[in-house]
Write an enzyme that holds these catalytic residues in place. Structure first.
Site, PDB file in Angstrom:
ATOM      1  N   CYS A 248      38.090  49.739  56.168  1.00 26.04           N
ATOM      2  CA  CYS A 248      37.518  50.745  55.268  1.00 26.04           C
ATOM      3  C   CYS A 248      38.600  51.575  54.586  1.00 26.04           C
ATOM      4  O   CYS A 248      38.513  51.893  53.393  1.00 26.04           O
ATOM      5  CB  CYS A 248      36.535  51.645  56.012  1.00 26.04           C
ATOM      6  SG  CYS A 248      37.243  52.553  57.402  1.00 26.04           S
TER       7      CYS A 248
ATOM      8  N   HIS B 122      35.258  56.595  59.384  1.00 27.61           N
ATOM      9  CA  HIS B 122      35.086  55.801  58.169  1.00 27.61           C
ATOM     10  C   HIS B 122      35.793  56.471  56.990  1.00 27.61           C
ATOM     11  O   HIS B 122      35.972  57.698  56.985  1.00 27.61           O
ATOM     12  CB  HIS B 122      33.593  55.651  57.860  1.00 27.61           C
ATOM     13  CG  HIS B 122      33.289  54.619  56.822  1.00 27.61           C
ATOM     14  ND1 HIS B 122      33.672  53.297  56.937  1.00 27.61           N
ATOM     15  CD2 HIS B 122      32.617  54.702  55.635  1.00 27.61           C
ATOM     16  CE1 HIS B 122      33.257  52.620  55.886  1.00 27.61           C
ATOM     17  NE2 HIS B 122      32.629  53.452  55.072  1.00 27.61           N
TER      18      HIS B 122
ATOM     19  N   ASP C 246      30.272  54.102  49.505  1.00 26.88           N
ATOM     20  CA  ASP C 246      30.568  53.477  50.792  1.00 26.88           C
ATOM     21  C   ASP C 246      31.112  52.066  50.600  1.00 26.88           C
ATOM     22  O   ASP C 246      30.421  51.194  50.061  1.00 26.88           O
ATOM     23  CB  ASP C 246      29.293  53.448  51.645  1.00 26.88           C
ATOM     24  CG  ASP C 246      29.579  53.206  53.116  1.00 26.88           C
ATOM     25  OD1 ASP C 246      30.565  52.500  53.418  1.00 26.88           O
ATOM     26  OD2 ASP C 246      28.834  53.729  53.963  1.00 26.88           O
TER      27      ASP C 246
END
Length: 418
Positions: free
Chosen positions: A57, A165, A183
């Site tokens: 991520c 994240h 995201d």
């Protein structure tokens, strides 16, 4: 795979989040756009990607930002195209390590800085002052088209599955005080809106790898620069590499010692001590500039790099440091070392000499040294154990090495393998 095997396809968004493509999500975006608070969205959306690995991520977010800000990596990834990909971000942390455990906020900032971005990190706080600062930084970013805000947050605080994240923030709806999260784990959650105060709480979650809160990073391109093309630090030098941190501590302690009276002996001693500490960490980047299948696909780019590398190497080889080191990469590391003026007499002597050479360098070599200095600084800052050297003049005497029996030279010279 058996149809009964456990696997996952998407997750329903919790009540704390508003899906971007929902009617409400569209309404929030339309209003934000009309208010001028979604300008950066278009740059990010044009480079929106899904992370390639479960722990990528941070890398995917940074790749998205670098490409959105049109940062030229100046090397080919897929011939003949030049653009950033996760596999290219290996200057601070080995990719194999990232696949296993991802990266933390410090490492993310290090990678950003080493790839020509100005990176400003703010660690999460629960105070109203921090929320105000967060909101102001967010508004500044979304109204621009050359600044990006990246959040490092805890998913569980938002009611989502998972923990740490990274994702970029693309728009802000002032009336409802909500922010749009792009995201990068698109296989799991779509882009969504969340309350800024809720995201603030998610930024305050402590990262167990750093023992610090998560937070946000403000990123923008440092104009007039190009990436490192000739020298660097080996990729395994990262926040978990105690060898590099130990080398930095040993070098800084050496600099605190009194210099030798003979200037030539002092110069030779300093060079050999530096080589002893950092030769294992020095890297010549040309060996990985182009893969075999790229050499014939980007001749113009290859020739440009080749000429620049030859110039940089030639100018480094003309320094006195290169006369001592067998590797120009170690000499370049010493020239680029961030000496702090006033740290010690020995440090000032070497630092003054490096500055003298820098004034004679071409623009290409100056840029290379500046970028290498940036990489060194960020890695020193990230390395563990922390490099803490007491430079208070009233207290540094205890840090200096003891004199030898004759009392003429510093005993630390005996530690350097000549």
């Amino acid at each position: 795979m058996s149809v009964t095997a456990k696997n996952f396809y998407r997750r329903p968004l919790p009540e704390t989040c508003v899906e971007f493509s929902s009617e409400l999500g569209k309404k929030l975006f339309t209003e934000a756009l009309l208010q001028g608070s979604a300008n950066i969205y278009f740059k990010l959306a044009s480079q929106f990607r899904t992370q390639d690995e479960p722990a990528y991520c941070g890398l995917s977010t940074l790749v998205m930002v670098l490409n959105a800000l049109e940062v030229d990596p100046e090397k080919v990834w897929k011939a003949p195209w030049r653009f950033y990909h996760e596999s290219m971000l290996d200057c601070c942390v080995p990719l194999e390590n990232i696949k296993k455990s991802g990266i933390n906020l410090q490492q993310f900032s290090c990678l950003a800085t080493c790839n020509r971005l100005r990176s400003s990190v703010s660690y999460g706080e629960t105070t109203p002052e921090f929320l105000k600062k967060f909101r102001a930084s967010l508004v500044n970013s979304v109204k621009s088209d050359d600044q990006v805000l990246v959040a490092s947050y805890d998913r569980s605080v938002l009611g989502q599955t998972g923990t740490g994240h990274f994702s970029p923030l693309a728009a802000y709806h002032a009336d409802s005080d909500q922010v749009l999260i792009m995201d990068v784990a698109r296989f799991k959650y779509p882009p969504h809106w969340v309350k800024l105060e809720t995201l603030q709480k998610a930024l305050c979650s402590v990262d167990i790898s750093t023992k610090k809160p998560r937070g946000f990073v403000e990123l923008e391109l440092r104009k007039g620069t190009r990436p490192l093309i000739m020298y660097g630090l080996k990729a395994y030098v990262n926040v978990n590499d105690s060898d590099f941190a130990t080398s930095v501590i040993s070098w800084n302690e050496f600099l605190l010692c009194d210099p030798l009276e003979n200037e030539e002996e002092e110069f030779q001693l300093c060079c050999r001590k530096f080589g002893q500490c950092f030769a294992p960490h020095a890297l010549c980047c040309t060996q990985k500039t182009f893969d075999a299948d790229q050499k014939n696909s980007c001749i113009e780019c290859s020739n440009e790099h080749s000429d620049a590398c030859k110039l940089i190497c030639a100018e480094i080889r003309r320094t006195r440091f290169a006369e001592v080191f067998s590797s120009s990469a170690v000499a370049a590391l010493l020239v680029a070392w961030p000496f702090k003026h006033g740290y010690s007499e020995r440090s000032d002597r070497i630092g003054d000499l490096t500055e003298k050479y820098k004034k004679e360098f071409s623009a290409e070599t100056i840029n290379e040294m500046d970028q290498l200095t940036t990489q060194i600084r960020t890695l020193i800052c990230c390395s563990k154990p922390p490099v803490i050297i007491n430079v208070n003049k009233t207290e540094t005497t205890n840090n200096k090495c003891s004199k030898n029996k004759i009392g003429e030279t510093c005993a630390c010279s005996n530690d350097v393998h000549l």
